[in-house]
Design an enzyme around this catalytic site. Structure first.
Site, PDB file in Angstrom:
ATOM      1  N   LYS A   8       0.858  -1.208   0.000  1.00  0.00           N
ATOM      2  CA  LYS A   8       0.000   0.000   0.000  1.00  0.00           C
ATOM      3  C   LYS A   8       0.877   1.235   0.000  1.00  0.00           C
ATOM      4  CE  LYS A   8       0.860   1.216   4.553  1.00  0.00           C
ATOM      5  NZ  LYS A   8       1.655   2.386   4.970  1.00  0.00           N
ATOM      6  N   ASP A 134      -1.661  -1.606  10.815  1.00  0.00           N
ATOM      7  CA  ASP A 134      -1.870  -1.556   9.361  1.00  0.00           C
ATOM      8  C   ASP A 134      -2.479  -2.837   8.801  1.00  0.00           C
ATOM      9  OD1 ASP A 134      -0.961   0.978   9.037  1.00  0.00           O
ATOM     10  OD2 ASP A 134       0.956   0.441   8.108  1.00  0.00           O
TER      11      ASP A 134
END
Ligand code: C5P
Length: 291
Positions: A8, A134
């Site tokens: 990401k 995350d």
């Protein structure tokens, strides 16, 4: 089972304040990209657990997030199953690209299938949350708004595909260190959010990463690279997460390629890669779990 584990980038990161649990409350935008690790899982009938990877700077022992994910699933599985996992690392560690978190999420989902553990998506996300702030994002993919520690996710409509010029320094940065450097003024919640503005007008160009301040103070070279990306009219040029990776976002791939070569010429210590944003459906196709 052969799977991909995509990285990401953060299109924005705003720090709202410190929390009692040692974390910070954030407002952030996560976006999946096509840079991905390869993970191979083979079931072991003898109940043994084995993890190996091709990146020597990473520990592949029990402190590896994948190993912790495996242990958490084994506790919940019947008949004490085993697995051998091999990782081909393409996402550099300590870069703010979520490589370890993505690996953990993908392995949780894979073992749920391989070992037929039968956990719900919510149960898997909860285990992910325990592994790191995350990790839950990687159960959604695409463009998401992250709140709380970054682990309360709201999926957003996909953006149009963009080329991403990734700039990878040869060293990583510890997330904990970056958050420790934040001045008290940054953690007051009395500012106007650029992310809230983006949610109204979809304008990416004003987005900021508030972790850049402390990182650029320690690594001025990164600030220079960001300035060059900005001069070359990247639609958005930011550090991802807590660094060390920077990126420029471009509508046209050939611009990203052109400026990438220029950056490699001016900053010989960094590695440059051109990738692209992944929509939510492309993210799930890329992983290859068939979910
Ligand atoms: O959850 P994770 O292990 O990835 O976080 C690493 C460190 O980064 C935490 O121990 C904390 O110091 C810092 N952090 C934070 N606020 C967040 C996310 C991470 O302070 N929202």
């Amino acid at each position: 089972m052969k799977l991909l584990s995509p990285a990401k980038i953060n299109l924005a990161l705003e720090v709202l304040g410190r929390r009692e649990d040692g974390y910070h409350d954030l407002l952030t935008l996560f976006q999946s990209i096509s840079l991905a690790d390869e993970i191979e899982l083979v079931e072991r009938k003898d109940g043994g657990l084995q993890l190996a990877g091709d990146e020597p700077s990473i520990s592949w022992g029990e402190d590896n997030l994948i190993f912790q994910a495996v242990l958490k699933m084994k506790q919940r599985a019947v008949n004490s199953p085993g697995v051998e996992i091999k990782v081909r690392k393409r996402i550099p560690p300590g870069a703010g690209l979520g490589g370890g978190s993505s690996n953990a999420a993908v392995v949780l989902m894979a073992l749920n299938q391989l070992w037929q553990v039968g956990l719900t998506r919510q149960e898997l996300i909860k285990i992910g949350q325990e592994l790191g702030a995350d990790v839950p994002y990687f159960f959604h993919g695409g463009l998401c708004l992250g709140q709380g520690r970054g682990d309360l996710l709201q999926p957003l409509p996909d953006l149009e595909e963009r080329a991403i010029l990734l700039v990878l320094p040869p060293w990583g940065i510890a997330t904990r260190w970056v958050f420790e450097q934040l001045p008290p003024t940054l953690t007051s919640s009395s500012k106007v959010s650029k992310i809230n503005q983006f949610l109204k007008d979809n304008n990416l160009t004003l987005l900021v990463n508030e972790l850049e301040g402390p990182v650029f103070a320690r690594y001025p070279r990164l600030r220079k690279i960001k300035e060059v990306l900005k001069e070359r009219e990247a639609e958005l040029s930011l550090m991802s997460g807590s660094g060390s990776a920077l990126y420029g976002m471009f509508k046209e791939r050939n611009k990203a390629v052109e400026f990438g070569q220029e950056i490699e010429g001016s900053f010989p210590e960094v590695k440059v890669t051109i990738v692209k944003t992944l929509s939510r459906s492309q993210y799930w196709e890329a992983i290859g779990l068939g979910v």
